[in-house]
Design an enzyme around this catalytic site. Sequence first.
Site, PDB file in Angstrom:
ATOM      1  N   HIS A  72      44.865  55.037  46.200  1.00 25.50           N
ATOM      2  CA  HIS A  72      45.726  55.671  45.206  1.00 25.50           C
ATOM      3  C   HIS A  72      45.023  55.625  43.850  1.00 25.50           C
ATOM      4  O   HIS A  72      44.595  54.564  43.401  1.00 25.50           O
ATOM      5  CB  HIS A  72      47.069  54.961  45.115  1.00 25.50           C
ATOM      6  CG  HIS A  72      47.987  55.263  46.260  1.00 25.50           C
ATOM      7  ND1 HIS A  72      49.336  54.993  46.213  1.00 25.50           N
ATOM      8  CD2 HIS A  72      47.756  55.831  47.470  1.00 25.50           C
ATOM      9  CE1 HIS A  72      49.890  55.375  47.353  1.00 25.50           C
ATOM     10  NE2 HIS A  72      48.950  55.874  48.130  1.00 25.50           N
ATOM     11  N   PRO A 292      58.146  41.282  42.286  1.00 20.97           N
ATOM     12  CA  PRO A 292      57.354  42.297  42.998  1.00 20.97           C
ATOM     13  C   PRO A 292      57.007  43.510  42.143  1.00 20.97           C
ATOM     14  O   PRO A 292      56.129  44.288  42.516  1.00 20.97           O
ATOM     15  CB  PRO A 292      58.258  42.686  44.170  1.00 20.97           C
ATOM     16  CG  PRO A 292      59.649  42.345  43.714  1.00 20.97           C
ATOM     17  CD  PRO A 292      59.493  41.133  42.856  1.00 20.97           C
ATOM     18  N   LYS A 296      51.822  42.234  42.421  1.00 16.28           N
ATOM     19  CA  LYS A 296      50.795  41.229  42.166  1.00 16.28           C
ATOM     20  C   LYS A 296      50.788  40.066  43.157  1.00 16.28           C
ATOM     21  O   LYS A 296      49.814  39.304  43.205  1.00 16.28           O
ATOM     22  CB  LYS A 296      50.964  40.655  40.754  1.00 16.28           C
ATOM     23  CG  LYS A 296      50.690  41.655  39.643  1.00 16.28           C
ATOM     24  CD  LYS A 296      49.288  42.186  39.721  1.00 16.28           C
ATOM     25  CE  LYS A 296      48.983  43.203  38.646  1.00 16.28           C
ATOM     26  NZ  LYS A 296      47.707  43.887  38.862  1.00 16.28           N
TER      27      LYS A 296
END
Length: 388
Positions: A72, A292, A296
């Site tokens: 991505h 979340p 990480k």
Amino acid sequence: MRTQAAIIGGGPAGLLLSQLLMKAGVSTVVLERRSRDHVLSRIRAGVLEWGSVEALRRAGVGGRMDAEGEVHHGVALGHTNHQFRIDFTERCDRAVMVYGQTEITKDLYAAQDAMGATIIDEAEDVALHDLDGTAPRVTWRKDGVAHELTADIVAGCDGFHGIARQSIPAGKRTEFERVFPFGWLGILSETPPVSHELIYSNHERGFALASMRNPHLSRYYVQVPADERVENWSDEAFWDELRRRLPHDAADGLVTGPSIEKSIALLRAFVCEPMRWGRLLLAGDAAHIVPPTGAKGLNLAIGDVALLAEVLTAHFAGDAAALDTYSDRALERVWSAIRFSVSMTNLLHRFPDQTAFEQRLQEAELAHIERSASAQTTFARNYTGLLT
């Protein structure tokens, strides 16, 4: 039994540490409380910083990730049902890889089996002894039989609820924690993702996230109160709420279907200092938890393990000071990730006592990021891995 490194926890952190150490010629034994099938059944995140991608390649477990993972080059942020994209390549010349944690664990098991690793599943009543001496011991029971292992070091990779951190005397550790008053209700569905990249959306009704595991498996989340129950949410109710919170152009293209997994994850930030006591060194969720938001958690665990493998390899090669460097070096990256994840959580979520004024400030901050190249660069560098 005797080994150089006793590793408590057979999830991705423990398996990766064993893989890296064995490749460096260090002997290991991995102890896992659950069965292998249970470990592989856990549904977890899968957005990898590029530093994590490279760490998995160095460990020799990157082949399937490179073949099946999705690179991505950006992410979308949404507010007031509108979205804008942050281009990672343009802003910091980096990218992330989407590849599920379960798949990473499968790859690590296969690699460890091929190397003849000692992985003991379903180890009960694990206890750590003599951690402040030169020959720590680990005891456990399996199939009703007591066992003992002597090691040079013990690596605690057994998660937030494991015994490793709790084995450090209370007076020798300091714990920092913030518990958020909400959670993420998430579903997994065999439907095409609404977008080829992640969408993080701020909405006056609450946060939403559109993500994916692969081109045919979608993962979606909506913010819910901390005391919410999964049973209160039908699939239809979830999809309706998700549509309300996503940017309009994404909501219009949402493909829905039956959920194949549904759960609520509560949000907290937690850090234990130091990450080393005597011959015990902590890694991953045993030492820290991040919200979340920002993806990480797994990346911090991989970063810890890569550093720990480096430190332990140096230690076993005769560097007497190597162990002393681990905690401070690891905590620098941990607190950097905590800062980013908490700031992103504060920006995107609706708090129980939040006023209309505060909602508008969130929207104004997101609008500033949309207009500012420098703000996007800062975001991109943090999201893709500031210290990797």
